[in-house]
Design an enzyme around this catalytic site. Structure first.
Site, PDB file in Angstrom:
ATOM      1  N   GLN A 291       0.821  -1.221   0.000  1.00 57.04           N
ATOM      2  CA  GLN A 291       0.000   0.000   0.000  1.00 57.04           C
ATOM      3  C   GLN A 291       0.852   1.267   0.000  1.00 57.04           C
ATOM      4  O   GLN A 291       2.039   1.219   0.300  1.00 57.04           O
ATOM      5  CB  GLN A 291      -0.929  -0.022   1.212  1.00 57.04           C
ATOM      6  N   GLU A 328      -5.441   0.146   4.823  1.00 56.91           N
ATOM      7  CA  GLU A 328      -4.713   0.401   6.061  1.00 56.91           C
ATOM      8  C   GLU A 328      -5.296   1.648   6.728  1.00 56.91           C
ATOM      9  O   GLU A 328      -5.891   2.485   6.058  1.00 56.91           O
ATOM     10  CB  GLU A 328      -3.239   0.601   5.758  1.00 56.91           C
ATOM     11  N   ALA A 411       5.682   7.031  11.724  1.00 55.13           N
ATOM     12  CA  ALA A 411       6.409   6.078  12.568  1.00 55.13           C
ATOM     13  C   ALA A 411       7.887   6.389  12.501  1.00 55.13           C
ATOM     14  O   ALA A 411       8.426   6.647  11.421  1.00 55.13           O
ATOM     15  CB  ALA A 411       6.159   4.658  12.081  1.00 55.13           C
ATOM     16  N   ALA A 412       8.528   6.348  13.659  1.00 52.85           N
ATOM     17  CA  ALA A 412       9.984   6.560  13.676  1.00 52.85           C
ATOM     18  C   ALA A 412      10.629   5.449  12.860  1.00 52.85           C
ATOM     19  O   ALA A 412      10.274   4.281  13.000  1.00 52.85           O
ATOM     20  CB  ALA A 412      10.485   6.505  15.112  1.00 52.85           C
ATOM     21  N   MET A 413      11.543   5.822  11.986  1.00 50.08           N
ATOM     22  CA  MET A 413      12.218   4.802  11.176  1.00 50.08           C
ATOM     23  C   MET A 413      13.256   4.072  12.014  1.00 50.08           C
ATOM     24  O   MET A 413      13.948   4.666  12.840  1.00 50.08           O
ATOM     25  CB  MET A 413      12.934   5.456   9.991  1.00 50.08           C
ATOM     26  N   ASP A 480      -3.242  -9.578   9.681  1.00 49.70           N
ATOM     27  CA  ASP A 480      -2.289  -9.381   8.582  1.00 49.70           C
ATOM     28  C   ASP A 480      -0.835  -9.624   8.997  1.00 49.70           C
ATOM     29  O   ASP A 480       0.076  -9.088   8.393  1.00 49.70           O
ATOM     30  CB  ASP A 480      -2.458  -7.933   8.093  1.00 49.70           C
ATOM     31  N   GLU A 485       9.829  -9.361  12.111  1.00 47.54           N
ATOM     32  CA  GLU A 485      11.264  -9.154  11.891  1.00 47.54           C
ATOM     33  C   GLU A 485      12.031  -9.163  13.209  1.00 47.54           C
ATOM     34  O   GLU A 485      11.462  -8.918  14.274  1.00 47.54           O
ATOM     35  CB  GLU A 485      11.485  -7.808  11.171  1.00 47.54           C
TER      36      GLU A 485
HETATM   37  N1  LIG Z   1       9.288   2.037  11.289  1.00 46.67           N
HETATM   38  C1  LIG Z   1       9.924   1.409  10.306  1.00 46.67           C
HETATM   39  N2  LIG Z   1      11.236   1.608  10.093  1.00 46.67           N
HETATM   40  C2  LIG Z   1      11.895   0.976   9.108  1.00 46.67           C
HETATM   41  N3  LIG Z   1      11.317   0.138   8.265  1.00 46.67           N
HETATM   42  C3  LIG Z   1      10.002  -0.103   8.411  1.00 46.67           C
HETATM   43  C4  LIG Z   1       9.244   0.522   9.428  1.00 46.67           C
HETATM   44  N4  LIG Z   1       7.969   0.089   9.330  1.00 46.67           N
HETATM   45  C5  LIG Z   1       7.950  -0.759   8.304  1.00 46.67           C
HETATM   46  N5  LIG Z   1       9.165  -0.880   7.739  1.00 46.67           N
HETATM   47  C6  LIG Z   1       9.564  -1.717   6.618  1.00 46.67           C
HETATM   48  O1  LIG Z   1       8.809  -1.392   5.486  1.00 46.67           O
HETATM   49  C7  LIG Z   1       8.152  -2.533   5.001  1.00 46.67           C
HETATM   50  C8  LIG Z   1       6.784  -2.134   4.495  1.00 46.67           C
HETATM   51  O2  LIG Z   1       6.065  -1.521   5.511  1.00 46.67           O
HETATM   52  P1  LIG Z   1       4.600  -2.003   5.867  1.00 46.67           P
HETATM   53  O3  LIG Z   1       4.636  -3.472   6.092  1.00 46.67           O
HETATM   54  O4  LIG Z   1       4.071  -1.154   6.947  1.00 46.67           O
HETATM   55  O5  LIG Z   1       3.898  -1.673   4.503  1.00 46.67           O
HETATM   56  P2  LIG Z   1       2.676  -2.374   3.839  1.00 46.67           P
HETATM   57  O6  LIG Z   1       2.460  -1.711   2.554  1.00 46.67           O
HETATM   58  O7  LIG Z   1       1.558  -2.378   4.786  1.00 46.67           O
HETATM   59  O8  LIG Z   1       3.192  -3.844   3.638  1.00 46.67           O
HETATM   60  P3  LIG Z   1       2.291  -5.112   3.328  1.00 46.67           P
HETATM   61  O9  LIG Z   1       1.483  -4.772   2.173  1.00 46.67           O
HETATM   62  O10 LIG Z   1       3.336  -6.149   3.044  1.00 46.67           O
HETATM   63  O11 LIG Z   1       1.465  -5.383   4.523  1.00 46.67           O
HETATM   64  C9  LIG Z   1       8.089  -3.500   6.169  1.00 46.67           C
HETATM   65  O12 LIG Z   1       8.104  -4.822   5.771  1.00 46.67           O
HETATM   66  C10 LIG Z   1       9.308  -3.144   6.967  1.00 46.67           C
HETATM   67  O13 LIG Z   1      10.410  -3.918   6.588  1.00 46.67           O
HETATM   68 MN   LIG Z   2       0.308  -3.712   5.653  1.00 45.77          MN
END
Ligand SMILES: Nc1ncnc2c1ncn2[C@@H]1O[C@H](COP(=O)(O)OP(=O)(O)OP(=O)(O)O)[C@@H](O)[C@H]1O
Ligand SMILES: [Mn+2]
Length: 615
Positions: A291, A328, A411-413, A480, A485
């Site tokens: 997303q 989301e 979100a804090a990276m 979900d 990790e």
């Molecule tokens: N706070 C963070 N800091 C660093 N990397 C992050 C953080 N949050 C998420 N990520 C990384 O970014 C990737 C994608 O983020 P997220 O899973 O929130 O997106 P998504 O689009 O919802 O993914 P999915 O569709 O797979 O559920 C995660 O798999 C993770 O490795």
């Molecule tokens: Mn997601």
């Protein structure tokens, strides 16, 4: 304000004057009627004068009322802003300046539980541009004046609801002061107990250039590099002295083998404040995942993961949608962080809500052409965009401002992967992500026996960590959790990162028992988790109440509560279900409790009065 009052006065006087003279109208010129008319005119003039006299008085009166009303409004406005327990703790934590041997990194007792995610709250207001600008200005101005927020002000939350205090403490304060949230832990003395460290001068002399290069990459965040030049970024002048570190760096340096952050670390409040107020320098799409999400950069090299509001907070996910088709929610990301913290896990990176200006804080600054191409103005004049991603990135699923203001989560990276690589683990209880196929765990009731014998679940805390995660997910109804990790550096003896919680809190009217499958099938739970769950089910600490109080600290709580009351009471209902499942387990199995409270002192028993319940 005086300018406004002044201009309102002039406009009001002008309008009244115009009407008065218009009323006096032109008179006839016929001579015979002149005298009469003269008298009439005289009378009329008198009337006009009287009228003017009266109207001047009423203007003054009106103005007095107006100014009174404006002052009242101003006072109310200030009060609503002051409601937040908003303060910046002094940056002087007791952290050592050489975190390598740092056993006191987090041992600050200056911060109350409230400090942990306290931030600036926006006043209750429609999400329009003017309010937003006002808020942005306020964010900066409040900074100092609010640093000494009083107890009384802390009690006020959200829509003016008072937080109940027992013996001068709110439920949230009482919870975090409870021994279960302050259990003694072995000190983290080893270098490899900490994810990162600041190199001392001695190290620098000893080690070669290879490591120096690695160190340099703190500021050269290669994985997330945007197409933009480094323009606008501050010069880096951090030293090994923690005082010189920006909050995001202190957060990174505080990540340990045991947890992502320490709840008592005063830097947490600084970090959330930083995310909520820092000037946004760049915004690009973040690749990976399905997303739309953006990577935000700040001038001192901090970064945040932005998820936009896509639907109203109260929208319940359509029951006919598969979980993998669900949108989301930005408020789910924020709420998940709070819930995780309340459960005592500290495994979700700090997330904060923010009202941003889509035009000035994304469209006008982005260097991401794939993103900027997707901006448009909707038929009602709102600025929208949809970006490019695997799903939902289309004109039919836009993210829209009102007309520019947009609620987002930030979100804090985590540290860059080149500095702190992470391992992604497929959850053994992963769903099939198919409309027709069932996953193995859904068909095999003895599935956990196999898992228990498989690495890494056959050793250490991994299985109970996974069950902790299942409990968190069940409480917020997140289906979900396909992966989780860990930090590579810590091997298998470490906590699990609970990233990506955007699909949680979709439905309050339904619970999803299958999320609890790991607990139900394995019948194993950490003692500390179980004790905390019991505590949160007691009226004095009720989960919905502490969650309401915790969420009220988020800046977006000023716009509307982050979770509706229905979602909050669903938490209590689900918590009761978790405890019932554990009870069932205890009836039929031995060895349900994983004792992670070796240092647990029996003297807590009486205070907790829980031992009987859980044995
Ligand atoms: N706070 C963070 N800091 C660093 N990397 C992050 C953080 N949050 C998420 N990520 C990384 O970014 C990737 C994608 O983020 P997220 O899973 O929130 O997106 P998504 O689009 O919802 O993914 P999915 O569709 O797979 O559920 C995660 O798999 C993770 O490795
Ligand atoms: Mn997601």
């Amino acid at each position: 304000m005086p300018i406004h009052t002044g201009s309102v006065t002039a406009a009001a006087a002008g309008a009244t004057g115009f009407n008065a003279f218009k009323d006096s109208g032109p008179l006839s010129l016929e001579r015979e009627k002149e005298v009469v008319e003269g008298r009439e005119r005289e009378g009329l003039r008198c009337m006009v004068r009287q009228y003017l006299g009266r109207s001047t008085r009423s203007i003054y009166l009106g103005l007095a009322f107006l100014s009174l009303a404006l002052h009242l409004l101003l006072a109310l406005f200030c009060l609503s802003v002051l409601q937040t327990a908003c303060f910046l703790p002094t940056s002087s934590s007791s952290s050592s300046s050489t975190p390598r041997t740092d056993t006191q990194r987090h041992q600050s007792n200056t911060s109350s539980s409230l400090a942990a995610s306290s931030s600036h709250k926006l006043p209750t207001s429609p999400q329009n541009e003017e309010h937003h600008k006002l808020n942005v200005v306020l964010h900066h101005k409040e900074r100092d004046s609010l640093s000494g927020t009083t107890e009384r002000e802390k009690k006020l939350i959200g829509d003016g609801k008072l937080i109940q205090k027992v013996n001068g403490r709110s439920k949230l304060e009482a919870l975090f002061e409870h021994p279960l949230y302050n259990l003694p832990h072995p000190e983290l003395l080893q270098e490899d107990d900490w994810l990162l460290r600041v190199k001392t001068h001695e190290d620098a002399r000893e080690t070669g250039s290879e490591e120096e290069e690695k160190e340099d990459s703190i500021t050269n965040d290669s994985q997330w590099q945007s197409a933009s030049q480094e323009e606008g970024y501050d010069e880096v002048d951090w030293t090994s002295n923690v005082e010189t570190h920006p909050p995001w760096l202190r957060f990174h340096l505080g990540i340990s083998r045991r947890e992502l952050y320490n709840r008592k670390d005063p830097n947490l409040a600084q970090l959330t404040h930083y995310l909520a107020t820092q000037h946004i320098l760049s915004a690009v799409q973040k690749t990976g995942g399905t997303q739309l999400k953006l990577l935000i950069s700040f001038s001192n090299h901090g970064q945040a993961l932005l998820k936009p509001m896509k639907q109203s907070r109260d929208a319940e996910t359509d029951a006919n949608l598969f979980y993998f088709s669900d949108f989301e929610r930005h408020n789910a990301e924020i709420s998940a962080f709070h819930l995780d913290r309340l459960l005592g896990f500290n495994r979700i990176p700090p997330v904060v809500g923010r009202l941003i200006d889509v035009t000035t804080e994304i469209r006008e600054i982005t260097t991401d052409h794939r993103l900027s191409r997707t901006f448009f103005t909707s038929p009602v004049g709102n600025v929208c965009f949809y970006g490019q991603c695997e799903y939902y990135c289309s004109t039919e699923n836009p993210v829209c401002g009102q007309p520019h203001a947009l609620e987002v989560s930030l979100a804090a990276m985590l540290p860059d992967l080149t500095l702190a690589p992470r391992r992604s683990w497929r959850s053994p209880w992963r769903r099939s992500y198919s409309r027709t196929k069932l996953a193995q765990w859904e068909k095999d009731p003895t599935y956990c026996d196999t898992v228990k014998q498989t690495l890494p679940y056959n050793h250490g805390t991994r299985l109970v960590d996974l069950i902790d995660m299942a409990i968190l997910d069940f409480l917020m109804s997140n289906m979900d959790r396909h992966h989780y990790e860990t930090f590579e550096k810590f091997g298998n003896e470490t906590f699990l990162l609970h990233l990506d919680n955007g699909r949680a809190f979709g439905r309050h009217s339904r619970d999803e028992p299958s999320i609890l499958a790991p607990l139900q099938q394995c019948c194993r739970i950490r003692r500390s988790t179980l004790f905390r769950l019991h505590l949160l089910s007691l009226p004095g600490f009720r989960l919905s109440d502490v969650m309401r109080e915790s969420l009220a600290q988020d800046p977006l709580a000023g716009v509307a509560p982050l979770l509706s009351e229905l979602h909050l009471s669903a938490l209590d209902r689900r918590l009761a279900t978790v405890l019932q499942v554990v009870q069932m387990c205890q009836r039929h199995h031995k060895d349900v409790i994983y004792n992670d409270m070796e240092g647990y002192d029996k003297e807590y028993d009486q205070e907790l009065n829980l031992e009987k319940k859980v044995q």
